[in-house]
Design a protein around this motif. Structure first.
Motif, PDB file in Angstrom:
ATOM      1  N   ALA A   1     -38.250 -13.336 -35.893  1.00  0.00           N
ATOM      2  CA  ALA A   1     -38.282 -12.513 -34.512  1.00  0.00           C
ATOM      3  C   ALA A   1     -38.911 -11.594 -34.870  1.00  0.00           C
ATOM      4  CB  ALA A   1     -36.853 -11.853 -34.675  1.00  0.00           C
ATOM      5  N   ALA A   2     -39.061 -10.856 -36.603  1.00  0.00           N
ATOM      6  CA  ALA A   2     -40.145  -9.866 -36.569  1.00  0.00           C
ATOM      7  C   ALA A   2     -41.799 -10.568 -36.097  1.00  0.00           C
ATOM      8  CB  ALA A   2     -39.837  -9.928 -37.977  1.00  0.00           C
ATOM      9  N   ARG A   3     -41.542 -11.733 -36.833  1.00  0.00           N
ATOM     10  CA  ARG A   3     -43.387 -12.147 -36.192  1.00  0.00           C
ATOM     11  C   ARG A   3     -43.353 -11.802 -34.389  1.00  0.00           C
ATOM     12  NH1 ARG A   3     -42.778 -16.190 -39.948  1.00  0.00           N
ATOM     13  NH2 ARG A   3     -42.082 -17.388 -37.931  1.00  0.00           N
ATOM     14  N   GLN A   4     -42.808 -12.479 -33.695  1.00  0.00           N
ATOM     15  CA  GLN A   4     -42.545 -12.204 -32.107  1.00  0.00           C
ATOM     16  C   GLN A   4     -42.812 -10.915 -31.280  1.00  0.00           C
ATOM     17  OE1 GLN A   4     -43.194 -14.228 -30.006  1.00  0.00           O
ATOM     18  NE2 GLN A   4     -43.829 -12.203 -29.650  1.00  0.00           N
ATOM     19  N   ALA A   5     -41.491  -9.879 -32.305  1.00  0.00           N
ATOM     20  CA  ALA A   5     -41.625  -8.036 -32.388  1.00  0.00           C
ATOM     21  C   ALA A   5     -43.510  -7.144 -32.207  1.00  0.00           C
ATOM     22  CB  ALA A   5     -40.566  -8.081 -32.647  1.00  0.00           C
ATOM     23  N   ALA A   6     -44.229  -8.279 -33.289  1.00  0.00           N
ATOM     24  CA  ALA A   6     -44.838  -6.995 -33.857  1.00  0.00           C
ATOM     25  C   ALA A   6     -46.137  -7.735 -32.847  1.00  0.00           C
ATOM     26  CB  ALA A   6     -45.661  -8.133 -35.142  1.00  0.00           C
ATOM     27  N   LEU A   7     -46.125  -8.991 -31.790  1.00  0.00           N
ATOM     28  CA  LEU A   7     -46.250  -8.793 -31.103  1.00  0.00           C
ATOM     29  C   LEU A   7     -46.166  -8.486 -30.340  1.00  0.00           C
ATOM     30  CD1 LEU A   7     -47.358 -12.631 -31.292  1.00  0.00           C
ATOM     31  CD2 LEU A   7     -49.213 -11.427 -31.848  1.00  0.00           C
ATOM     32  N   GLY A   8     -45.277  -7.880 -29.193  1.00  0.00           N
ATOM     33  CA  GLY A   8     -44.582  -8.201 -28.283  1.00  0.00           C
ATOM     34  C   GLY A   8     -43.191  -8.918 -28.030  1.00  0.00           C
ATOM     35  N   ASP A   9     -42.508  -7.374 -27.503  1.00  0.00           N
ATOM     36  CA  ASP A   9     -41.400  -8.765 -26.593  1.00  0.00           C
ATOM     37  C   ASP A   9     -41.327  -8.922 -25.230  1.00  0.00           C
ATOM     38  OD1 ASP A   9     -38.657  -9.615 -26.498  1.00  0.00           O
ATOM     39  OD2 ASP A   9     -37.764  -8.295 -26.776  1.00  0.00           O
ATOM     40  N   CYS A  10     -41.159  -7.484 -24.172  1.00  0.00           N
ATOM     41  CA  CYS A  10     -40.829  -7.814 -23.745  1.00  0.00           C
ATOM     42  C   CYS A  10     -42.539  -7.352 -22.577  1.00  0.00           C
ATOM     43  CB  CYS A  10     -40.376  -6.469 -22.550  1.00  0.00           C
ATOM     44  SG  CYS A  10     -39.435  -6.911 -21.192  1.00  0.00           S
ATOM     45  N   LEU A  11     -43.112  -8.355 -22.339  1.00  0.00           N
ATOM     46  CA  LEU A  11     -44.302  -8.533 -21.701  1.00  0.00           C
ATOM     47  C   LEU A  11     -44.736  -8.905 -20.294  1.00  0.00           C
ATOM     48  CD1 LEU A  11     -46.171  -9.736 -24.702  1.00  0.00           C
ATOM     49  CD2 LEU A  11     -45.429  -7.899 -24.292  1.00  0.00           C
ATOM     50  N   ASN A  12     -45.605  -8.702 -19.195  1.00  0.00           N
ATOM     51  CA  ASN A  12     -45.722  -9.178 -17.953  1.00  0.00           C
ATOM     52  C   ASN A  12     -45.087 -10.706 -17.380  1.00  0.00           C
ATOM     53  OD1 ASN A  12     -46.395  -6.531 -17.178  1.00  0.00           O
ATOM     54  ND2 ASN A  12     -48.497  -7.325 -17.048  1.00  0.00           N
ATOM     55  N   GLY A  13     -45.273 -11.349 -18.687  1.00  0.00           N
ATOM     56  CA  GLY A  13     -44.151 -13.142 -18.796  1.00  0.00           C
ATOM     57  C   GLY A  13     -44.195 -13.087 -19.878  1.00  0.00           C
ATOM     58  N   PRO A  14     -44.162 -14.340 -19.775  1.00  0.00           N
ATOM     59  CA  PRO A  14     -43.290 -14.596 -21.059  1.00  0.00           C
ATOM     60  C   PRO A  14     -44.522 -15.081 -22.232  1.00  0.00           C
ATOM     61  CG  PRO A  14     -43.287 -16.324 -19.362  1.00  0.00           C
ATOM     62  CD  PRO A  14     -43.400 -15.775 -18.719  1.00  0.00           C
ATOM     63  N   GLY A  15     -43.931 -15.434 -23.047  1.00  0.00           N
ATOM     64  CA  GLY A  15     -44.758 -16.045 -23.997  1.00  0.00           C
ATOM     65  C   GLY A  15     -44.938 -17.409 -23.936  1.00  0.00           C
ATOM     66  N   ALA A  16     -45.064 -18.084 -25.308  1.00  0.00           N
ATOM     67  CA  ALA A  16     -46.263 -19.197 -25.070  1.00  0.00           C
ATOM     68  C   ALA A  16     -44.903 -19.806 -26.056  1.00  0.00           C
ATOM     69  CB  ALA A  16     -47.092 -19.208 -26.032  1.00  0.00           C
TER      70      ALA A  16
END
Ligand code: PMP
Length: 404
Positions: free
Chosen positions: A74-89
């Motif tokens: 969760a922390a790794r993803q949070a460092a990249l961003g959580d709520c973006l313009n679309g889903p992540g990989a």
């Protein structure tokens, strides 16, 4: 006392001080309302009292609070961003994981809460069949939207008008319910076992599960398993997989991400097209952190055989409670899977004995529930359960002294 202070302040700014089924006023008097933190199988309330926790936050916490692998993901993803313009990989990776793990899943859609998933599953079934009616078991809980909330407050009769009820585990009753709306059944929605509040739980009869599958096939309706509560604590492949019964659609949530907010519907190829036609979305449905947490949770359950750990702890708890109840002269019933257990006292129709006992358990550092099933986690060790059993034993003794 912090809990009392928070309750007094909440009474002014939150309806009822707390609304819904988490309102501590619904439990025995000693139940805390507010909590401060959790670690493994323990929680601390706002007053700093420590509990060995057998509610697991009403199901979501399946690996224990603050599980290192889940928190790191969760922390790794949070460092990249959580709520973006679309889903992540991570959305694709999570869907791939579910499709890989669950034999009845050819695709997955994501949302936030169990109610989103049950509602979405029924929308897929209706889109696929062009039909209206849904067969559901009398007393079953499928969520809090107007179509399924157990309380009529704030809803209209119309919102429930398309539900036809049957009796859980009665194939005859299910067939009769289907016959009353012949030609218009979009779905049969059913929980993997009967886990209604205030009642002993009931495991599914395999013949009922198979019969429900056969009926759905015969009348061209979708079989929807509501695995929101039981999912990931009975069988990672789906809770009716041990009976060889595969649903068309499954609703998942609770234990999916060890406490992070996410839900899913999985379904078969035949329903992929109808699923694609839905307008079904939410501002936070595609946030990436809960998806990363879900991936880590499910992979950890798979890699460490988390369900086997829960089964060992649950069996130890059940055996211990039976022995203690007997020693204190109580006849008790323990029902449901050992990983999602419940205990009732014989002849305790008004639950006064259960209320007293669960209240005493709290005072001895054990958090469990008088009228809702409990949950085990993979973090409950043999030592933790042994420690909890000391508390439950003292609680049985106090309850015996109180009732004579
Ligand atoms: N279905 C079942 C079987 C449940 O146990 C629950 C939650 N208790 C729900 C649906 C609804 O889930 P949520 O509260 O996350 O909306």
């Amino acid at each position: 006392m912090k809990d009392a202070d928070l309750r007094a302040r909440a009474a002014k700014v939150v309806p009822g001080g707390m609304y819904g089924h988490l309102n501590a006023a619904l439990f025995a008097p000693g139940f805390p309302q507010f909590f401060e933190r959790g670690e493994g199988c323990r929680q601390w309330d706002a007053d700093g009292r420590e509990y060995i926790d057998f509610m697991c936050s009403w199901g979501p916490v399946v690996l224990g609070h603050r599980h290192p692998r889940v928190e790191a993901a969760a922390a790794r993803q949070a460092a990249l961003g959580d709520c973006l313009n679309g889903p992540g990989a991570v959305m694709v990776e999570l869907a791939e994981l579910l499709v890989d793990l669950i034999p009845s899943a050819d695709w997955a859609m994501f949302s936030k809460n169990g109610t989103d998933a049950t509602t979405q599953a029924l929308m897929v079934a209706r889109a696929a069949t062009g039909r209206t009616k849904v067969l559901m078991a009398h007393g079953a809980y499928h969520g809090a939207d107007p179509w399924c909330t157990p309380s009529p407050a704030g809803t209209t009769p119309n919102e429930r008008a398309d539900l036809v009820e049957f009796t859980y585990n009665s194939l005859e009753s299910l067939e009769a319910a289907a016959a009353t709306v012949e030609g218009d059944v979009a779905a049969i929605i059913v929980t993997p076992f009967k886990h209604d509040s205030f009642e002993d739980q009931e495991l599914v009869e395999p013949a009922f599960a198979r019969g429900a599958r056969a009926l759905a096939d015969r009348i061209g309706a979708a079989l929807v398993i509501d695995d929101v509560r039981a999912g990931f604590r009975i069988d990672l492949r789906g809770s009716w997989e041990p009976y060889g019964v595969r649903p068309d659609l499954t609703a998942w949530s609770k234990a999916m991400a060890n406490g992070y907010p996410i839900a899913a519907v999985t379904g078969t190829d035949a329903l992929r097209g109808p699923a694609q036609t839905l307008y079904s979305t939410g501002s936070f449905w595609f946030s990436a952190v809960p998806m990363a947490a879900a991936r880590a949770t499910i992979e950890t359950l798979r890699d460490t055989d988390g369900i086997a750990a829960m089964e060992r702890a649950g069996a130890q708890l059940r055996e211990g409670l039976y022995a203690q109840a007997k020693a204190h002269g109580f006849v008790i019933n323990q029902t449901g899977p050992v990983t999602i257990p419940w205990l009732s006292f014989d002849g305790d129709a008004d639950l006064s004995v259960a209320m007293h006992w669960s209240d005493a358990c709290l005072r001895h550092g054990v958090y469990l529930h008088p009228w809702h099933n409990w949950f085990l986690s993979a973090a409950h060790t043999e030592q933790d359960v042994a420690r909890a059993l000391e508390g439950t034993d003292a609680a049985f003794a106090e309850t015996r002294a109180h009732f004579g």
